[in-house]
Write an enzyme that holds these catalytic residues in place. Structure first.
Site: not given
Ligand code: NAP
Length: 312
Positions: A169, A36, A91, A38
């Site tokens: 997305d 992470s 995904k 963060r």
């Molecule tokens: P998010 O809250 O923005 O989390 C992504 C995490 O990745 C960030 O909190 C950060 O965590 C890390 N990270 C590392 N490099 C990064 C960068 N360059 N920019 C932004 N974040 C970075 O997003 P999320 O909603 O969890 O989504 C993540 C993935 O899961 C996406 O591809 C999304 O489409 C997928 N997803 C799937 C479903 C589903 O229904 N299957 C639902 C929601 C999301 P750290 O601060 O811990 O490094």
């Protein structure tokens, strides 16, 4: 059998909502560490700032789940494969098809397991729909996938950047179900992408599909990200045999002629981790690109419309 140790990379919304709690109660996996930027950990497990630090400090961990946004997935998956890990990817897998093709070939060349998770692939209602459509034929399909970006992606600026997919997305989740249930290949015929004038990705998408069938079914999709009344995640079908099917609630409920015939709780991530365990047992990869191809084609064919600026 001892549980498999897995590290979660990227501790954002989906990792916190699904991956970490599902691993906590899994019979197959246990959390070994998180990566992470963060510094977010879980249950006192080691936390690393970068994947490279994890791989150097805990070389015995041979599984990772990569839960970052798609823009950095190609680089992160390659790095994990280079470090000898088997990999689960959130995904959408990558931002381009060529990156995904590269990962599939690279994993194969290194004899590693690569698992691409897609939405609602293991739902009873989805499987039942596929069986009915295979037997009764498809006359029409209408996908409506509407939700609030403020609720589901709070403050996630990456969704509005190039490669962030915008409303595709969540929309790709509908296409995951669509491509699973259809008895024949489908293609994008035309699309209309509506962009907030201050953003790089669309807030609303309309797609018309076609197929190679002689009797062309009518097929379309609408994705919208400004729906504040609650989620509308439905796919409605008419069969050639004359029935109306409706997959509701993200593919967990199936109605046939208005009567609910399947209603199962959503245990999407439980099924995803069970599937990963089977793939690891069999040393087998599972990646399919069909939902990503349709999104890519919708962008290639998209007519642009401008809309109001978007502010969180
Ligand atoms: P998010 O809250 O923005 O989390 C992504 C995490 O990745 C960030 O909190 C950060 O965590 C890390 N990270 C590392 N490099 C990064 C960068 N360059 N920019 C932004 N974040 C970075 O997003 P999320 O909603 O969890 O989504 C993540 C993935 O899961 C996406 O591809 C999304 O489409 C997928 N997803 C799937 C479903 C589903 O229904 N299957 C639902 C929601 C999301 P750290 O601060 O811990 O490094």
């Amino acid at each position: 059998m001892a549980k498999r140790k897995i590290a979660v990379i990227g501790v954002g919304k989906i990792a916190q909502d699904q991956h970490l709690p599902v691993i906590d109660k899994s019979e197959d996996f246990e959390l070994a560490a998180t990566v992470s930027t963060r510094g977010l950990g879980h249950n006192g497990k080691p936390v690393f700032k970068t994947p490279a630090e994890l791989y150097a400090a805990m070389p015995e961990i041979d599984l990772v789940a990569i839960c970052t946004p798609p823009g950095i997935r190609h680089q992160y998956v390659r790095e994990a494969l280079d470090a000898g890990k088997d990999v689960m990817m959130e995904k959408p897998p990558t931002t381009t098809i060529s990156e995904l093709d590269d990962l599939v070939a690279y994993a194969k060349s290194l004899d590693r397991v690569l698992f691409q998770t897609w939405h609602s692939q293991y739902n009873l209602a989805v499987d039942r729909t596929r069986d009915i459509l295979a037997a009764d034929g498809v006359k029409s399909v209408r996908i409506d996938w509407r939700e609030s970006v403020r609720k589901w992606h709070p403050g996630q600026d990456w969704v509005w950047e190039p490669g962030g997919f915008g409303v595709c997305d969540p929309g790709i989740n509908a296409l995951s179900i669509f491509t699973k249930v259809m008895p024949f290949p489908v293609f994008v015929q035309s699309s209309k992408l509506t962009f907030p004038v201050n953003k790089q990705t669309p807030v609303d998408v309309e797609i018309v599909f076609k197929s190679g069938q002689i009797h062309q079914p009518t097929m379309s999709a609408g994705f919208n990200w400004l729906e504040e009344s609650g989620e509308i995640w439905t796919i409605a079908f008419e069969t050639v045999a004359g029935d109306s099917l409706k997959l509701e609630k993200g593919g967990t409920v199936l109605r046939v002629n208005d009567e609910i015939i399947v209603e199962a709780p959503s245990e999407e991530y439980e099924r995803i981790y069970e599937r990963f365990a089977v793939l690891l047992d069999n040393h087998e990869s599972d990646v399919h690109a069909a939902p990503l191809r349709l999104v890519a084609d919708a962008f290639l064919l998209g007519a642009r419309v401008n809309a109001e600026p978007f502010e969180w």
